[in-house]
Design an enzyme around this catalytic site. Sequence first.
Site, short mmCIF file in Angstrom:
data_model
loop_
_atom_site.label_atom_id
_atom_site.label_comp_id
_atom_site.label_asym_id
_atom_site.label_seq_id
_atom_site.Cartn_x
_atom_site.Cartn_y
_atom_site.Cartn_z
N GLU A 184 9.95 -0.79 9.37
CA GLU A 184 10.66 -2.06 9.52
C GLU A 184 9.68 -3.21 9.28
OE1 GLU A 184 13.95 -2.28 10.30
OE2 GLU A 184 14.42 -0.29 11.10
ZN LIG Z 1 17.87 -1.21 7.70
#
Ligand SMILES: [Zn+2]
Length: 300
Positions: free
Chosen positions: A264
Amino acid sequence: MGNIVNPKQVYRYTQLLDDINLLTSKYDSLEKRVIGYSVNHRKLIALRLGTGKKAVMLNGAHHAREWLTSALLMNMAEYYCKRHEDEEEIRKLFKEVSLWFVPMVNPDGVTLVQDGADQFHQKNELIKMNDGSVHYDGWKANIRGIDLNRQYPMDWETIDDQIRKPAPAMFKGKKPLSEPEVRSLYQFSLEHNFAFVACYHSSGEEIFWQYKSSGAVYDSAKKLAEKLAALTGYRLVEPGPNPSGGGFTDWFIMVQKRPSFTIEIGPYVGPVPVPLHYYDKIWKENKEVGLLLAKACLQN
Ligand SMILES: [Zn+2]
């Protein structure tokens, strides 16, 4: 010598196609392959750097609003091509390893987030799915309102997000692999013996690396996750007691029995695209990730 890829812009599907054509004509080391088509017939493209038998895959933008991951992967592809030209050590590495990029898994969704629904023949359905709003900044799904990272056949049946119909995010669909984007990446993954996969998402500066594996698979994933965390400065996420399943990483870890990571990028920004002003930081943190995984392949 200027770069072809400019990641510090709203990075569109059309830009991606242009950049891929320019990069593959400039660099012989880079090969383009169409691995499938989106619902609205946009190409799903894979780029291969190197000719090695061992293989690693990096993919981006399963989720529409996370298109900065596509810019990052294209930037990375160009950066490695240059280094391949300049550095003997990198040329050696890519004789043994092929590094595959699938920079934009969800091109219809990305286009919707960036340019709105006017150009889509599904415009009326899209507005309905979006609760009447014409702003698509927060959209994650594909153009049919199905979340492409809840579509993989790993505990799909038990995912319960309380979302029972097409929506901007989180609807898992009526069956696993119902969407062409997911089927293409799934098939592509089965055809190649990927040692490792990294799936790029945003945001939160964290790395998911585990599902329900144990033993050797768990150990090798953990070791590599720790290296990735040290490189990027991102936090490793320990899964809770009942992880939800359906994601690429969940499926790959359990079925292929090899490490996959969900990375992320960007500080946590909530349900919107990561602002471009974070890009320099993201680049610094991630530019070596593909090389780290390719090198780790050789120790396997
Ligand atoms: Zn995602």
